[in-house]
Design a protein around this motif. Sequence first.
Motif, mmCIF file in Angstrom:
data_model
loop_
_atom_site.group_PDB
_atom_site.id
_atom_site.type_symbol
_atom_site.label_atom_id
_atom_site.label_comp_id
_atom_site.label_asym_id
_atom_site.label_seq_id
_atom_site.Cartn_x
_atom_site.Cartn_y
_atom_site.Cartn_z
ATOM 1 N N LEU A 16 0.823 -1.199 0.000
ATOM 2 C CA LEU A 16 0.000 0.000 0.000
ATOM 3 C C LEU A 16 0.865 1.259 0.000
ATOM 4 O O LEU A 16 0.603 2.211 -0.732
ATOM 5 C CB LEU A 16 -0.914 -0.021 1.229
ATOM 6 C CG LEU A 16 -2.183 0.825 1.185
ATOM 7 C CD1 LEU A 16 -3.090 0.401 0.039
ATOM 8 C CD2 LEU A 16 -2.923 0.706 2.511
ATOM 9 N N TYR A 135 0.723 -2.306 -6.578
ATOM 10 C CA TYR A 135 0.341 -3.121 -5.421
ATOM 11 C C TYR A 135 0.567 -4.604 -5.718
ATOM 12 O O TYR A 135 1.136 -5.336 -4.909
ATOM 13 C CB TYR A 135 -1.129 -2.867 -5.078
ATOM 14 C CG TYR A 135 -1.611 -3.632 -3.865
ATOM 15 C CD1 TYR A 135 -1.558 -3.055 -2.604
ATOM 16 C CD2 TYR A 135 -2.110 -4.923 -3.984
ATOM 17 C CE1 TYR A 135 -1.984 -3.752 -1.483
ATOM 18 C CE2 TYR A 135 -2.535 -5.631 -2.874
ATOM 19 C CZ TYR A 135 -2.473 -5.041 -1.628
ATOM 20 O OH TYR A 135 -2.887 -5.746 -0.522
ATOM 21 N N LEU A 246 -7.351 1.460 -3.886
ATOM 22 C CA LEU A 246 -6.401 0.954 -2.905
ATOM 23 C C LEU A 246 -7.079 0.562 -1.597
ATOM 24 O O LEU A 246 -6.607 -0.338 -0.901
ATOM 25 C CB LEU A 246 -5.301 1.989 -2.662
ATOM 26 C CG LEU A 246 -4.338 2.171 -3.846
ATOM 27 C CD1 LEU A 246 -3.292 3.231 -3.537
ATOM 28 C CD2 LEU A 246 -3.653 0.842 -4.203
#
Length: 255
Positions: A16, A135, A246
């Motif tokens: 992240l 990610y 996210l």
Amino acid sequence: MSFPQKEPVSPHYIALVCSYAAVISLWFVLNRVWPSLWRLRPSLTFARPAREFGYALIALIAVLGIGQLYVRDWMLPGDDVVILDAINHFLIFSPVLILLWLRKQGAATVWLPLDRVPQRLLCGLALALIALTVYWLTRRNAHGWGQIVANVYHPQNFALAVQVFMEDLAIALLFVRLAAWIGQRWSIALVAILFAAGHVPSLLAEGAALAELGSLFIDAFLGIIVLTALSRSRDIWWFFMVHFALDMTQFYGGS
């Protein structure tokens, strides 16, 4: 934004951090390449910024109060109906819109420019897909890229998208008025520090060692670069797309 802290060096947290850092850095590059989309606008001012900040705090307290109704299942029975659940999330954050209406303040005062919205959303979507790619590349035990993207943008997540969008509106409401009161640089630093410090109680409660609290410096740094980008663009359309994507990785990112 939420950066889970249960395990300060968890695969999800590391991925992240990398994703936010990469995509915000990329936004600064995009802003130089396409400066007309986020052209520099005069700073927003209010006749009595301290009072406007106080009103914003009252609105957010009302948001928290309505949120308690949702937690207690006293709102629309929409747990299994996506549209009803989306309406619930909209109603939770409705004090933000009510305040704007009562104070006769425009959408620009919550970083919601009404020009070239499709272009802003498309840029945000492109940045969100890049963020998901970073990610996927940096997360240990990540699901497949296609699986992550398909799950993140599944229609069942529409209510969560509404929630994230309204959260960003609430953040903009508070930050814009704080910046008009104490200045933009001080506001960025203060909000970033408070964001990071907000994780201290949970970390200490879970027995985190002092060395592990170093992740808070990363949180503060990320908060600074995110708020710098947002305060420069004064546009949550593009950031909402990244924020939502996210946020969903906590559910669909990996095993």
